[in-house]
Write an enzyme that holds these catalytic residues in place. Sequence first.
Site, PDB file in Angstrom:
ATOM      1  N   LYS A 156       0.831  -1.198   0.000  1.00 50.29           N
ATOM      2  CA  LYS A 156       0.000   0.000   0.000  1.00 50.29           C
ATOM      3  C   LYS A 156       0.869   1.253   0.000  1.00 50.29           C
ATOM      4  O   LYS A 156       0.675   2.168  -0.800  1.00 50.29           O
ATOM      5  CB  LYS A 156      -0.896  -0.035   1.241  1.00 50.29           C
ATOM      6  CG  LYS A 156      -2.069   0.893   1.147  1.00 50.29           C
ATOM      7  CD  LYS A 156      -2.990   0.702   2.348  1.00 50.29           C
ATOM      8  CE  LYS A 156      -3.696  -0.633   2.305  1.00 50.29           C
ATOM      9  NZ  LYS A 156      -4.305  -1.019   3.567  1.00 50.29           N
ATOM     10  N   ARG A 191      -3.340   2.989   8.515  1.00 51.19           N
ATOM     11  CA  ARG A 191      -3.614   1.678   7.899  1.00 51.19           C
ATOM     12  C   ARG A 191      -2.373   0.809   7.963  1.00 51.19           C
ATOM     13  O   ARG A 191      -1.263   1.308   7.848  1.00 51.19           O
ATOM     14  CB  ARG A 191      -3.982   1.840   6.419  1.00 51.19           C
ATOM     15  CG  ARG A 191      -5.269   2.565   6.153  1.00 51.19           C
ATOM     16  CD  ARG A 191      -5.472   2.666   4.636  1.00 51.19           C
ATOM     17  NE  ARG A 191      -6.842   3.004   4.294  1.00 51.19           N
ATOM     18  CZ  ARG A 191      -7.259   4.261   4.084  1.00 51.19           C
ATOM     19  NH1 ARG A 191      -6.405   5.263   4.158  1.00 51.19           N
ATOM     20  NH2 ARG A 191      -8.527   4.490   3.787  1.00 51.19           N
ATOM     21  N   GLY A 204      -6.367 -10.355   8.078  1.00 51.08           N
ATOM     22  CA  GLY A 204      -5.973 -10.677   9.451  1.00 51.08           C
ATOM     23  C   GLY A 204      -5.243  -9.525  10.090  1.00 51.08           C
ATOM     24  O   GLY A 204      -5.143  -9.417  11.302  1.00 51.08           O
ATOM     25  N   MET A 221      -4.499  -5.402  10.975  1.00 49.16           N
ATOM     26  CA  MET A 221      -5.388  -4.425  11.586  1.00 49.16           C
ATOM     27  C   MET A 221      -6.249  -3.700  10.549  1.00 49.16           C
ATOM     28  O   MET A 221      -5.795  -3.345   9.473  1.00 49.16           O
ATOM     29  CB  MET A 221      -4.559  -3.396  12.345  1.00 49.16           C
ATOM     30  CG  MET A 221      -5.407  -2.551  13.257  1.00 49.16           C
ATOM     31  SD  MET A 221      -4.507  -1.163  13.948  1.00 49.16           S
ATOM     32  CE  MET A 221      -4.779   0.066  12.686  1.00 49.16           C
ATOM     33  N   ARG A 245      -3.617  -1.334  -6.457  1.00 47.04           N
ATOM     34  CA  ARG A 245      -2.836  -2.578  -6.403  1.00 47.04           C
ATOM     35  C   ARG A 245      -3.287  -3.460  -7.562  1.00 47.04           C
ATOM     36  O   ARG A 245      -4.376  -3.235  -8.118  1.00 47.04           O
ATOM     37  CB  ARG A 245      -3.043  -3.307  -5.082  1.00 47.04           C
ATOM     38  CG  ARG A 245      -4.482  -3.635  -4.814  1.00 47.04           C
ATOM     39  CD  ARG A 245      -4.663  -4.300  -3.468  1.00 47.04           C
ATOM     40  NE  ARG A 245      -6.082  -4.397  -3.149  1.00 47.04           N
ATOM     41  CZ  ARG A 245      -6.550  -4.758  -1.974  1.00 47.04           C
ATOM     42  NH1 ARG A 245      -5.737  -5.065  -1.007  1.00 47.04           N
ATOM     43  NH2 ARG A 245      -7.847  -4.825  -1.760  1.00 47.04           N
ATOM     44  N   HIS A 262      -6.398 -44.436  -6.503  1.00 49.88           N
ATOM     45  CA  HIS A 262      -6.816 -44.942  -7.811  1.00 49.88           C
ATOM     46  C   HIS A 262      -7.841 -44.014  -8.458  1.00 49.88           C
ATOM     47  O   HIS A 262      -7.712 -43.611  -9.606  1.00 49.88           O
ATOM     48  CB  HIS A 262      -7.389 -46.356  -7.648  1.00 49.88           C
ATOM     49  CG  HIS A 262      -7.855 -46.952  -8.937  1.00 49.88           C
ATOM     50  ND1 HIS A 262      -9.159 -46.831  -9.375  1.00 49.88           N
ATOM     51  CD2 HIS A 262      -7.194 -47.618  -9.891  1.00 49.88           C
ATOM     52  CE1 HIS A 262      -9.275 -47.427 -10.541  1.00 49.88           C
ATOM     53  NE2 HIS A 262      -8.087 -47.916 -10.885  1.00 49.88           N
ATOM     54  N   GLU A 281      11.813 -45.112 -10.242  1.00 53.02           N
ATOM     55  CA  GLU A 281      10.758 -44.845  -9.255  1.00 53.02           C
ATOM     56  C   GLU A 281      11.045 -45.501  -7.911  1.00 53.02           C
ATOM     57  O   GLU A 281      10.152 -45.619  -7.078  1.00 53.02           O
ATOM     58  CB  GLU A 281       9.384 -45.255  -9.812  1.00 53.02           C
ATOM     59  CG  GLU A 281       9.309 -46.638 -10.398  1.00 53.02           C
ATOM     60  CD  GLU A 281       7.955 -46.956 -11.046  1.00 53.02           C
ATOM     61  OE1 GLU A 281       6.958 -46.274 -10.766  1.00 53.02           O
ATOM     62  OE2 GLU A 281       7.902 -47.928 -11.824  1.00 53.02           O
ATOM     63  N   SER A 300      12.478 -42.445 -17.220  1.00 57.62           N
ATOM     64  CA  SER A 300      11.285 -41.633 -16.961  1.00 57.62           C
ATOM     65  C   SER A 300      11.004 -41.739 -15.461  1.00 57.62           C
ATOM     66  O   SER A 300      10.840 -42.841 -14.925  1.00 57.62           O
ATOM     67  CB  SER A 300      10.099 -42.154 -17.769  1.00 57.62           C
ATOM     68  OG  SER A 300       8.955 -41.394 -17.453  1.00 57.62           O
ATOM     69  N   CYS A 334       6.868 -39.001 -15.523  1.00 60.12           N
ATOM     70  CA  CYS A 334       5.499 -39.376 -15.870  1.00 60.12           C
ATOM     71  C   CYS A 334       4.630 -39.595 -14.634  1.00 60.12           C
ATOM     72  O   CYS A 334       3.496 -40.014 -14.724  1.00 60.12           O
ATOM     73  CB  CYS A 334       5.475 -40.598 -16.784  1.00 60.12           C
ATOM     74  SG  CYS A 334       6.200 -42.050 -16.018  1.00 60.12           S
ATOM     75  N   TYR A 389      11.432 -33.777 -21.041  1.00 62.17           N
ATOM     76  CA  TYR A 389       9.983 -33.652 -21.192  1.00 62.17           C
ATOM     77  C   TYR A 389       9.266 -33.974 -19.891  1.00 62.17           C
ATOM     78  O   TYR A 389       9.829 -34.612 -19.000  1.00 62.17           O
ATOM     79  CB  TYR A 389       9.466 -34.561 -22.309  1.00 62.17           C
ATOM     80  CG  TYR A 389       9.546 -36.038 -21.998  1.00 62.17           C
ATOM     81  CD1 TYR A 389       8.502 -36.693 -21.353  1.00 62.17           C
ATOM     82  CD2 TYR A 389      10.675 -36.785 -22.346  1.00 62.17           C
ATOM     83  CE1 TYR A 389       8.579 -38.040 -21.056  1.00 62.17           C
ATOM     84  CE2 TYR A 389      10.761 -38.136 -22.055  1.00 62.17           C
ATOM     85  CZ  TYR A 389       9.710 -38.757 -21.407  1.00 62.17           C
ATOM     86  OH  TYR A 389       9.781 -40.083 -21.103  1.00 62.17           O
TER      87      TYR A 389
HETATM   88  C1  PEP Z   1       4.734 -43.501 -10.921  1.00 62.27           C
HETATM   89  O1  PEP Z   1       4.929 -44.339 -10.054  1.00 62.27           O
HETATM   90  O2  PEP Z   1       5.033 -42.300 -10.797  1.00 62.27           O
HETATM   91  C2  PEP Z   1       4.092 -43.882 -12.184  1.00 62.27           C
HETATM   92  C3  PEP Z   1       3.957 -43.014 -13.165  1.00 62.27           C
HETATM   93  O3  PEP Z   1       3.599 -45.127 -12.262  1.00 62.27           O
HETATM   94  P1  PEP Z   1       2.217 -45.594 -11.615  1.00 62.27           P
HETATM   95  O4  PEP Z   1       1.520 -44.373 -11.111  1.00 62.27           O
HETATM   96  O5  PEP Z   1       1.491 -46.283 -12.684  1.00 62.27           O
HETATM   97  O6  PEP Z   1       2.706 -46.490 -10.518  1.00 62.27           O
HETATM   98 MG    MG Z   2       4.858 -46.409 -10.621  1.00 63.60          MG
END
Ligand code: PEP
Ligand code: MG
Length: 889
Positions: free
Chosen positions: A26, A96, A105, A107, A349, A465, A755, A774, A841, A861
């Site tokens: 401000k 202010r 939150g 004053m 602002r 899931h 993983e 990956s 992934c 990627y």
């Molecule tokens: C992972 O474990 O990050 C993955 C892409 O495989 P999934 O979720 O199928 O176990």
């Molecule tokens: Mg996995």
Amino acid sequence: MTQWVYSFGAGRNEGRADMRNLLGGKGANLAEMASIGLPVPPGFTITTEVCTHYYDNDRKYPSDLATQVAAALAHVEAAVGNKFGDKHKPLLVSVRSGARVSMPGMMDTVLNLGLNDLTVEGLSAASGDARFAWDSYRRFIQMYGSVVLGVEHHRFEEIIEHVKLDKGVVEDTALTAQDWHRVTQGYKDMVEEATGKPFPQDPEDQLWGAIGAVFGSWMNQRAITYRRLHDVPADWGTAVNVQAMVFGNMGDDCGTGVCFTRDPSTGANVFYGEYLVNAQGEDVVAGIRTPQPLAKANAKPGEKSMEEALPGAYAELLKVRETLERHYRDMQDIEFTVQRSKLFMLQTRNGKRTAAASLKIAVDMAREGLITEQEAVQRVAPASLDQLLHPTLDPKAPRKLMAKGLPASPGAASGVVVFTADEAEARAAKGEAVILVRIETSPEDIHGMHAAKGILTTRGGMTSHAAVVARGMGRPCVSGAGGIVVDYTAQALAAGGQTVRAGETLTIDGATGEVFIGTVPMVEPQLSGDFATLMEWADKTRTMKVRANAETPLDAETARKFGAEGIGLCRTEHMFFDPARISAVRQMIMADSEGGRREALAKLLPFQRDDFVALFRIMAGLPVTIRLLDPPLHEFLPHGEAELAEVAASLGTDVAAMKHRAAELAEANPMLGHRGCRLGITYPEINEMQARAIFEAALIVAKESGSAPVPEVMIPLVATRKELEIARRIVEETAEAVFAEKGARVEYSIGTMIELPRACLTADSIAGVADFFSFGTNDLTQTTFGLSRDDAGKFLPQYVEQGILAKDPFVSIDRDGVGSLVRIAAEKGRGAKNGLKLGICGEHGGDPASIAFCAEVGLDYVSCSPYRVPVARLAAAQAAVGAGGDRTA
Ligand code: PEP
Ligand code: MG
């Protein structure tokens, strides 16, 4: 000497917009507005460093602060021509708070500070309006009393009500100068009774009391909680702004208002706001009177626009709007007051806005030449795109909340409640919109999830899931709604005393986790126009590629539509659950000999081949990563007598033998059990069939299109180099066999998911036999934290609430732990194999903050669910220019 106080206005502008760390948002903007010649009442800002000093030194101010405040106050007095405490021409100020970021939150504002029993008379004489003067005084006592002295608000209201009752009037406007005088006396008596001290009469005491209250509010519980939730460090401190009062309540040539330089809900380039004639700032907020529109064109019958009521000030305000947008190059949220037809600016602002407005404003401003295309790309919060890609609840529509769960997959959906996947499919086939309600989902529910408009579960977290599959399919999903009790037998769900039965309608909002009873109207997403333009600009900026996690042709097509540059993860197990194949899959698992398995696999081969042909066609010319079978076998086990009997018949054995085999396959901890590449070690014929399907499909598409796809075969859950060597050999041998049979070849590569922590730590060795890595950050998070993906939803939210974890690590990558492992693996992998292709992934591939991390580590990627592809494209563009993280709209 440290400068603790910065003046603004009346020719002394010591601050600038870029000094927000020191002056708060401000204060910095008041100084900036004053320095570009806008009409700002003069004042000064006490810096955030004073706040820090105050808390570092046992709540004491710097010794020279009082002198600096006195000097700044003297400048304001000289500029206005009034004096603090002067009984003829009293200076009145507002006080202010103002931190770096706007922080609920803190004053509340105190206005009219400087009034007392003497100066009220001076104000009365100077303004020629005794009623105004006494009303101002009582407002001051009320604000100061509640904000600074902590007297409960209702005690002031009661006194006004009492006077009104006594006079037999309803409206404040019916009260006279004498009445406000009486109210003032009542206030003072009450404050003295409540605090044990008379209301402070000395303006100096009032000022230091208010300054102390602002700094004190930095450590109140509301502020502490807000800072914790929004990662605001305590040592930022707040500033205090003291500013000469201007009055919007001195008559019908006065007013006050708030406005946005563009429409904050649609982004349209129209002046948007409201004002009240003859009112002080808090009247607009209090909602007692109905604010009126600014422009005549927006006035409905019976309303009087500012354009008509205060034409001079309105014309001035239009110019200010232009000036501010050109200067700040962003949509501004401004507050103003008109005193006797003269406009004064009290605040500006960057305005908060909806996702849709954020997009439109960014694109429009780039087109108008106010900002560059690259700046436009930085202006939109990637995560907010999620809201734009799905239908959303009409913000104006009424709704009846039933419960709240986790916002697992964005978008809103309404439909009739069903409790089984089969019923979801059956009713959807008849054209009904259904919401599938389950305690939790399993792979067998996929067909029902696909058929449903939305999914609601009462168990499971953000990577349960239901959540993962729903996001992948682009179905709205609320998961882990623990407040709801599902009774399958009674075919009903209940929460907070409300029950909804099968066949009744429910609406879920997957962006907020809310569940509503009945249907709430929606608005459809817009993918062309501004959205497409911004995406085009983002693509020009980013360096990382964006792929999609997809296995069905529908998902693959959606991914292409959203701009995916290939498939980064095809989870082949999802292809096994199709009702047409499940019995062959079960036959394969339950067979106790290689021969039995091969027989079942032979039935599955044509299905798999067709699946891959479809994917290769859709992804023509783009990379497609196909992961070999991953989940624990028990997920495919037959349930119930009928299914057991069916499998028994196909294998030429009996139900008892099947039960025995099922017991053999059961695992205590399936996520760490017989899954991933371990399946291929024990049953190499599964990998062989999948590899054959991949290469036969690639050859078919190569032949029909003349352009061969480049399959990337991916081995899951590898912990050691040896595992990958074994899997690799099978894939290579199968490839050679297929090529020899067909008399043709295609290029391909073989890589692995990283993983497991062991894979990260030995990535140099694994890289020797991998063409790409990956990162499967879902499992990597699970195994690094030792935290079950499917059970964490029950307690992880508490970890976040208590600040033990800043964010759910299954949603946004844990940079310190999981991130370190990714970094180690990337460095070791590339150290051993120059230019090794790296991707991600896990679900994190669609999370903007995690994408920024991926860019830092140098991944080639990211791969995410199809509906997150645009989010990832934008986040990758922001990461490329170093914006990083997520900007909230
Ligand atoms: C992972 O474990 O990050 C993955 C892409 O495989 P999934 O979720 O199928 O176990
Ligand atoms: Mg996995």
